[in-house]
Scaffold this motif. Structure first.
Motif, PDB file in Angstrom:
ATOM      1  N   ARG A   7       0.808  -1.218   0.000  1.00 32.27           N
ATOM      2  CA  ARG A   7       0.000   0.000   0.000  1.00 32.27           C
ATOM      3  C   ARG A   7       0.846   1.274   0.000  1.00 32.27           C
ATOM      4  O   ARG A   7       0.287   2.379   0.015  1.00 32.27           O
ATOM      5  N   VAL A  12       2.034  -2.764   4.346  1.00 34.43           N
ATOM      6  CA  VAL A  12       1.569  -3.940   3.600  1.00 34.43           C
ATOM      7  C   VAL A  12       0.448  -4.589   4.402  1.00 34.43           C
ATOM      8  O   VAL A  12       0.352  -4.421   5.618  1.00 34.43           O
ATOM      9  N   VAL A  54       1.426   0.541  -5.985  1.00 36.12           N
ATOM     10  CA  VAL A  54       0.484   0.170  -4.913  1.00 36.12           C
ATOM     11  C   VAL A  54      -0.471  -0.874  -5.485  1.00 36.12           C
ATOM     12  O   VAL A  54      -1.006  -0.710  -6.586  1.00 36.12           O
TER      13      VAL A  54
ATOM     14  N   VAL B  70      -1.443  -4.365 -12.038  1.00 30.55           N
ATOM     15  CA  VAL B  70      -1.498  -2.933 -11.752  1.00 30.55           C
ATOM     16  C   VAL B  70      -1.088  -2.058 -12.944  1.00 30.55           C
ATOM     17  O   VAL B  70      -0.043  -1.395 -12.906  1.00 30.55           O
ATOM     18  N   PRO B  72      -0.865   1.207 -15.350  1.00 28.57           N
ATOM     19  CA  PRO B  72      -0.793   2.603 -14.906  1.00 28.57           C
ATOM     20  C   PRO B  72      -2.174   3.246 -14.904  1.00 28.57           C
ATOM     21  O   PRO B  72      -2.977   3.009 -15.815  1.00 28.57           O
ATOM     22  N   LEU B  97       9.592   8.046 -11.977  1.00 26.54           N
ATOM     23  CA  LEU B  97       9.023   6.784 -11.469  1.00 26.54           C
ATOM     24  C   LEU B  97       8.968   6.784  -9.942  1.00 26.54           C
ATOM     25  O   LEU B  97       7.996   6.308  -9.339  1.00 26.54           O
ATOM     26  N   ILE B  98      10.023   7.325  -9.314  1.00 22.20           N
ATOM     27  CA  ILE B  98      10.013   7.393  -7.844  1.00 22.20           C
ATOM     28  C   ILE B  98       8.912   8.363  -7.389  1.00 22.20           C
ATOM     29  O   ILE B  98       8.174   8.084  -6.434  1.00 22.20           O
ATOM     30  N   ASP B 101       5.615   6.708  -7.613  1.00 21.63           N
ATOM     31  CA  ASP B 101       5.378   5.768  -6.503  1.00 21.63           C
ATOM     32  C   ASP B 101       4.827   6.495  -5.281  1.00 21.63           C
ATOM     33  O   ASP B 101       3.943   5.992  -4.578  1.00 21.63           O
ATOM     34  N   ARG B 102       5.368   7.684  -5.008  1.00 19.57           N
ATOM     35  CA  ARG B 102       4.903   8.439  -3.830  1.00 19.57           C
ATOM     36  C   ARG B 102       3.462   8.918  -4.040  1.00 19.57           C
ATOM     37  O   ARG B 102       2.631   8.851  -3.141  1.00 19.57           O
ATOM     38  N   ASN B 104       1.336   7.508  -5.928  1.00 19.54           N
ATOM     39  CA  ASN B 104       0.528   6.288  -5.946  1.00 19.54           C
ATOM     40  C   ASN B 104       0.122   5.857  -4.529  1.00 19.54           C
ATOM     41  O   ASN B 104      -0.970   5.311  -4.321  1.00 19.54           O
ATOM     42  N   ALA B 105       1.007   6.114  -3.548  1.00 27.64           N
ATOM     43  CA  ALA B 105       0.678   5.745  -2.159  1.00 27.64           C
ATOM     44  C   ALA B 105      -0.549   6.527  -1.693  1.00 27.64           C
ATOM     45  O   ALA B 105      -1.431   5.981  -1.013  1.00 27.64           O
ATOM     46  N   GLY B 108      -3.593   5.248  -3.378  1.00 26.01           N
ATOM     47  CA  GLY B 108      -4.029   4.000  -2.739  1.00 26.01           C
ATOM     48  C   GLY B 108      -4.968   4.265  -1.583  1.00 26.01           C
ATOM     49  O   GLY B 108      -5.944   3.529  -1.370  1.00 26.01           O
ATOM     50  N   ILE B 109      -4.668   5.319  -0.824  1.00 27.10           N
ATOM     51  CA  ILE B 109      -5.537   5.668   0.312  1.00 27.10           C
ATOM     52  C   ILE B 109      -6.904   6.122  -0.219  1.00 27.10           C
ATOM     53  O   ILE B 109      -7.957   5.696   0.286  1.00 27.10           O
ATOM     54  N   GLU B 111      -8.221   5.320  -3.053  1.00 28.87           N
ATOM     55  CA  GLU B 111      -8.871   4.120  -3.612  1.00 28.87           C
ATOM     56  C   GLU B 111      -9.540   3.302  -2.503  1.00 28.87           C
ATOM     57  O   GLU B 111     -10.679   2.857  -2.641  1.00 28.87           O
ATOM     58  N   ASP B 112      -8.825   3.135  -1.393  1.00 28.07           N
ATOM     59  CA  ASP B 112      -9.400   2.410  -0.254  1.00 28.07           C
ATOM     60  C   ASP B 112     -10.668   3.096   0.235  1.00 28.07           C
ATOM     61  O   ASP B 112     -11.706   2.456   0.426  1.00 28.07           O
ATOM     62  N   PRO B 119      -8.166   2.566   5.667  1.00 29.85           N
ATOM     63  CA  PRO B 119      -6.925   1.807   5.857  1.00 29.85           C
ATOM     64  C   PRO B 119      -6.423   1.879   7.296  1.00 29.85           C
ATOM     65  O   PRO B 119      -6.328   2.967   7.865  1.00 29.85           O
ATOM     66  N   VAL B 121      -3.632   2.004   9.005  1.00 34.56           N
ATOM     67  CA  VAL B 121      -2.210   2.252   8.728  1.00 34.56           C
ATOM     68  C   VAL B 121      -1.315   1.654   9.819  1.00 34.56           C
ATOM     69  O   VAL B 121      -0.261   1.080   9.528  1.00 34.56           O
ATOM     70  N   GLU B 124      -1.080  -1.988   9.241  1.00 34.49           N
ATOM     71  CA  GLU B 124      -0.289  -2.241   8.031  1.00 34.49           C
ATOM     72  C   GLU B 124       1.207  -2.045   8.299  1.00 34.49           C
ATOM     73  O   GLU B 124       2.052  -2.645   7.637  1.00 34.49           O
TER      74      GLU B 124
END
Lengths: 383, 161
Positions: A7, A12, A54, B70, B72, B97-98, B101-102, B104-105, B108-109, B111-112, B119, B121, B124
Motif C-alpha cells: 500500500r 503492507v 500500490v 497494476v 498505470p 518513477l520514484i 510511486d509516492r 501512488n501511495a 491508494g488511500i 482508492e481504499d 486503511p 495504517v 499495516e
C-alpha cells in the motif's frame, strides 16, 4: 485467495485478491506452500525501488504445488511439488542458452537492465509474487524444478534464492585455495555466502556487520570470524591490518543499498535519495580488497546510480563481478550439497509466520526485532 | 550486424590468442558465441497484450511474457507514461518513477476510501509486533514526536505574538 498487498512505503497487508490466471500457454499456477521475505524485499517495502506500484504482491522466494498448467506445459504436471527460481527465464534466448538465467531477455518488457523477477516491482517485469496462496508462474517448462521427495520444504524454499545467490557470490569471488575472504553483511545471504566461501578453499572467512546477534549467529553457522564495524575506528584499516596490511583476496558485498556505517553515504542514499541507496558496503569492499583482488557484488542496488570509488577499482586493478544468481544453473549442485548434509539452509530460519500476519512479519524483519534472521510465511490455502 | 571490413580475419595476427576459457564471467556464463546472433533465436508465442503495458524504449518489442498487474492509472500513471518516454539511462526515466510511486501511495488511500475501506495504517505498519518486541523504541519515538510537535507549536505561537 489471500495475498499480500503493498500500500506504500512501510505499509503492507494481507487481503483477499483475485486468483491468478493462465495468461500464456507455457504458464502454470502454483499453490504456494512456503514463501519467504527476502532482504531485498525490504528495499521494495522501504520504497527504494522505482516503479513499485500500490496493489502489487511481493515475494520471489516460494515453493508450492502445481495446480493448473497451460496447454504447452510438459515438464511439470498438476500435483508436482516444485521450487521456483526467483528469476523468470525462458531458457531459449541467447543469454539463457549461455547459462545467464538471471538475465533472460524475454521476461521483462519494462527494463533492459534486469530480467523478470517475481513480485519485484514493474522495473523487474510487473509480476505478482509468491507471498500469496496462489501465483502465476511463466515459462513453467523451464523454471519450476520438482523438489526431491526426501527434501525438507524449508530447505527447498531457501534454494529458490538464498542459497544460489550466496553460492554464486562466493563463486564470483574466484576464491583460490588459501584465500582470505571478507563478507560484508550478516543477513541470510551474507551468512550463507560466508558458509559457501569454504567450499572454494578459503583459508580465512571474515564477516562484517553491526548487529551483534547476527554476528554471533554467523560465527556459529558459518564457522567464520565475525566483527562489528561499530567497534572499529575504521573498518578498512582494520581489514588491512588483519591481512598483514595487504588487503583481503576477495571481498563480497551482501548488503546492497541500505547499508549503514558512513554518514555521507547514508545521507545521500537513504535520507535525500540523491543516489540509489547507500553504497557503503561496496565502498568498503573496493577499499579493503588487495591490489588485483576480486570484489563480488550480490547486494541489490537501485537502477539510477551510486557513488562508488571507481577510480580505486582502476588503480588497484580490481575485478568487479556481479549478477543476479543464475538459480537454474546452480540447482543440481546445490541440491546435492543440501541432500548430503553439507549445507543446512533451514538452519537460517528463525521465524515461521502465517501469511495473515504479513504486516508484522515485515516489521520484524525490517527492524531486525526478536533476533530475526530469516522469515518464512506459510499460506493456509486449502482445496 | 554491419561489419565494415569483411576481410578482418586476414588481418595479421587475428585470432592467434583466442582463449575461450579466458571469459571474465566464467563459470557463470557458458560462452557459446550465440551473443553474436543477437536476437535471432527461437521465441515462444507472444503473450497477448491486453492491458496497458509500459515498455522500455531500449527494446523494440515486448518480451514474450510479462506481468499484467497494476496497469498505470490516475496521476501516477500519467507520470509513469512520461517516464517511459525516456531511456533507462536518463534521470527523466527514474526520478519520475520514484515520484509516481509516492503519488501512488496517496492514490491508494483514496482508492481504499472510495471502496469504503478505512486503511488501518498502524496495523499495516506492524503495530502488533512493534508493541511486542520494540515497545521501548516505539514509546521513545512517540515521546520525541510529541515533544518536537509541542516545541514547534510553541515557537509558531511566540512568532505570531
Amino acid at each position: 485467495m489471500l495475498a499480500m498487498n503493498y500500500r506504500g512505503p512501510f505499509r503492507v497487508r494481507a487481503e483477499q485478491r483475485p486468483m491468478p490466471e493462465i495468461l500464456h500457454p507455457e504458464d502454470a499456477i502454483v499453490r504456494v506452500t512456503r514463501t519467504c521475505i527476502c532482504g531485498s524485499d525490504l528495499h521494495l517495502y522501504h520504497g527504494m525501488v522505482p516503479d513499485t506500484r500500490v496493489g502489487s504482491t511481493f515475494g520471489h522466494e516460494f515453493i508450492g504445488i502445481i495446480e493448473e498448467v497451460g496447454p504447452l506445459v510438459t515438464n511439470v504436471k498438476i500435483g508436482d511439488q516444485v521450487l521456483v527460481p526467483f528469476n523468470i527465464a525462458c531458457g531459449k534466448c541467447n543469454f539463457c542458452k549461455q547459462g545467464l538465467y538471471g538475465n533472460c531477455h524475454e521476461s521483462n518488457s519494462m527494463a533492459t537492465a534486469v530480467g523478470g523477477i517475481f513480485g519485484y516491482s514493474h522495473t523487474a517485469g510487473g509480476y505478482n509474487g509468491g507471498q500469496a496462496e496462489y501465483v502465476r508462474v511463466p515459462y513453467a517448462n523451464f523454471g519450476p524444478t520438482v523438489i526431491p521427495a526426501d527434501m525438507d520444504p524449508d530447505d527447498a524454499v531457501l534454494l529458490t534464492d538464498v542459497v544460489p545467490t550466496s553460492y554464486q557470490a562466493a563463486e564470483m569471488g574466484g576464491i583460490k585455495e588459501g584465500d582470505t575472504v571478507v563478507v560484508f553483511g550478516a543477513g541470510p545471504i551474507g551468512i550463507m555466502a560466508a558458509r559457501c566461501a569454504w567450499f572454494f578453499g578459503a583459508a580465512r572467512v571474515i564477516i562484517i556487520d553491526h548487529i551483534e546477534y547476527r554476528l554471533e549467529f554467523a560465527k556459529n553457522y558459518a564457522k567464520c570470524e565475525a566483527y562489528n564495524f561499530k567497534s572499529m575506528a575504521d573498518p578498512v584499516v582494520f581489514l588491512k591490518k588483519t591481512t598483514d596490511w595487504y588487503g583481503a583476496d576477495v571481498c563480497i558485498d551482501c548488503v546492497g543499498c541500505e547499508a549503514e556505517g558512513n554518514t555521507l553515504q547514508t545521507f545521500s542514499g537513504k535520507v535525500t535519495l540523491m543516489q540509489a541507496g547507500a553504497a557503503t558496503a561496496l565502498q568498503w569492499a573496493i577499499n579493503s580488497v588487495k591490489k588485483g583482488g576480486i570484489v563480488s557484488v550480490v547486494g541489490v542496488y537501485g537502477p539510477p546510480f551510486n557513488y562508488v570509488p571507481i577510480g580505486n577499482v582502476l588503480n588497484k586493478g580490481i575485478t568487479l563481478r556481479a549478477n543476479q544468481a543464475s538459480v537454474k544453473r546452480l540447482l543440481p549442485k546445490l541440491i546435492e550439497h543440501v541432500q548430503s548434509g553439507r549445507l543446512n539452509p533451514k538452519g537460517l530460519i528463525t521465524h515461521r509466520v502465517p501469511l495473515e500476519e504479513i504486516s508484522d512479519a515485515y516489521n520484524i524483519f525490517s527492524k531486525k526485532l526478536d533476533e530475526c534472521i530469516k522469515t518464512v510465511l506459510i499460506p493456509s490455502a486449502k482445496h | 550486424m554491419n561489419i565494415e571490413n569483411e576481410d578482418y580475419k586476414n588481418i595479421p595476427g587475428w585470432g592467434m590468442d583466442i582463449d575461450l576459457d579466458n571469459e571474465p564471467t566464467y563459470p557463470m556464463k557458458n560462452y557459446t558465441g550465440d551473443d553474436h546472433k543477437r536476437s535471432d533465436y527461437e521465441r515462444s508465442e507472444q503473450q497477448k497484450v491486453d492491458v496497458e503495458l509500459l515498455k522500455s524504449n531500449e527494446r523494440p518489442q515486448y518480451s514474450v511474457v510479462f506481468g499484467n498487474t497494476v496497469p498505470p492509472s490516475g496521476l501516477s500513471g500519467m507520470i509513469r507514461r512520461y517516464a517511459f518516454k525516456h531511456s533507462e539511462d536518463r534521470y527523466r526515466h527514474w526520478i519520475p518513477l520514484i515520484m509516481a510511486d509516492r503519488v501512488n501511495a496517496w492514490e491508494g488511500i483514496i482508492e481504499d476510501l472510495a471502496k469504503g475501506i478505512i486503511p488501518n495504517v498502524l496495523a499495516e505498519r506492524g503495530i502488533k509486533s512493534e508493541l511486542r518486541y520494540n515497545a521501548k523504541g516505539f514509546a521513545t519515538k512517540i515521546l520525541v514526536t510529541a515533544a518536537v510537535s509541542v516545541l514547534m507549536i510553541a515557537w509558531i505561537r511566540n512568532k505570531k505574538k
